[in-house]
Design an enzyme around this catalytic site. Structure first.
Site, short mmCIF file in Angstrom:
data_model
loop_
_atom_site.label_atom_id
_atom_site.label_comp_id
_atom_site.label_asym_id
_atom_site.label_seq_id
_atom_site.Cartn_x
_atom_site.Cartn_y
_atom_site.Cartn_z
N GLY A 166 0.84 -1.19 0.00
CA GLY A 166 0.00 0.00 0.00
C GLY A 166 0.87 1.24 0.00
O GLY A 166 2.00 1.20 0.49
N CYS A 219 6.22 -0.17 6.95
CA CYS A 219 5.86 0.99 6.13
C CYS A 219 7.03 1.36 5.23
O CYS A 219 8.17 1.34 5.66
CB CYS A 219 5.54 2.15 7.07
SG CYS A 219 5.10 3.66 6.22
N LEU A 220 6.74 1.70 3.99
CA LEU A 220 7.80 2.10 3.05
C LEU A 220 8.53 3.35 3.54
O LEU A 220 9.67 3.58 3.16
CB LEU A 220 7.21 2.37 1.66
CG LEU A 220 6.60 1.16 0.93
CD1 LEU A 220 6.03 1.59 -0.41
CD2 LEU A 220 7.61 0.05 0.77
N HIS A 238 -1.81 7.96 6.79
CA HIS A 238 -0.79 8.73 6.06
C HIS A 238 -1.38 10.03 5.52
O HIS A 238 -0.74 11.08 5.59
CB HIS A 238 -0.27 7.93 4.86
CG HIS A 238 0.87 7.01 5.18
ND1 HIS A 238 2.05 7.44 5.77
CD2 HIS A 238 1.02 5.68 4.98
CE1 HIS A 238 2.87 6.40 5.91
NE2 HIS A 238 2.27 5.32 5.45
N GLN A 285 3.27 9.95 0.96
CA GLN A 285 4.60 9.33 1.01
C GLN A 285 5.47 9.70 -0.18
O GLN A 285 6.68 9.54 -0.13
CB GLN A 285 4.46 7.80 1.07
CG GLN A 285 3.85 7.33 2.38
CD GLN A 285 3.67 5.82 2.35
OE1 GLN A 285 2.67 5.32 1.85
NE2 GLN A 285 4.64 5.10 2.89
ZN ZN Z 1 2.98 3.40 5.42
#
Ligand code: ZN
Length: 170
Positions: free
Chosen positions: A46, A91-92, A137, A51
């Site tokens: 996701g 999380c990225l 986010h 981001q």
């Molecule tokens: Zn994330």
């Protein structure tokens, strides 16, 4: 399509609140396609526009291993949450860190798809967790915000050290 730069904690741009999308135009469709490509490249399930430093309420999710079931959620909203569940999250934007987070077990959510249709649906399990994580986010919130302040402080120091090392080895 293009791979976009993913912001990493503690970048303060991850704290910005995203604005609702008013029209689904080429710009939004291109953004969604680029987000998908970036997410696949980084092996995520996701990604939220926040981001990639775009303050618009766009989320892309694909839970399939084959990378063939993308979901595009424009202006996603949780309407109802039921029960609680703890799941290991990553999380990225917080690379290499995983921890347990408690969230609603089942959700009812609403969003607009890329064709401009308004859709209401239910989710549980990983999809429910993922949607809650990505909507956070858009509101400038990270999964590590649910951890104790001490744990978060340690993590911040560790990541800052890593970033410094990376810069030195370039
Ligand atoms: Zn994330």
């Amino acid at each position: 399509m293009a791979i976009l730069e993913v912001l990493h904690f503690p970048d303060t741009r991850l704290r910005k609140k995203a604005a609702p999308v008013e029209t689904i135009d080429t710009e939004i469709k291109t953004l969604a396609a680029n987000m998908l490509e970036t997410m696949y490249a980084e092996r995520g399930i996701g990604i939220a526009a926040t981001q990639v430093n775009v303050q618009k309420r766009v989320v892309v999710i694909d839970l399939s291993e084959q990378h063939n079931s993308p979901m595009y959620l424009i202006n996603p909203e949780i309407i109802k949450g039921e029960g609680t569940e703890q799941m290991q999250e990553g999380c990225l934007s917080v690379p290499g860190y995983f921890d347990l987070v408690e969230r609603a077990e089942k959700i009812t959510f609403r969003y607009i798809n890329l064709d401009g249709e308004s859709i209401m649906a239910d989710a549980d399990g990983l999809l429910a967790v993922c949607i809650q994580h990505e909507i956070d986010h858009l509101n400038g919130k990270l999964f590590i915000d649910y951890l104790s302040p001490l744990k978060r402080q340690r993590l911040r120091k560790k990541l800052e050290k890593q970033e410094k090392l990376q810069v030195q080895t370039l």
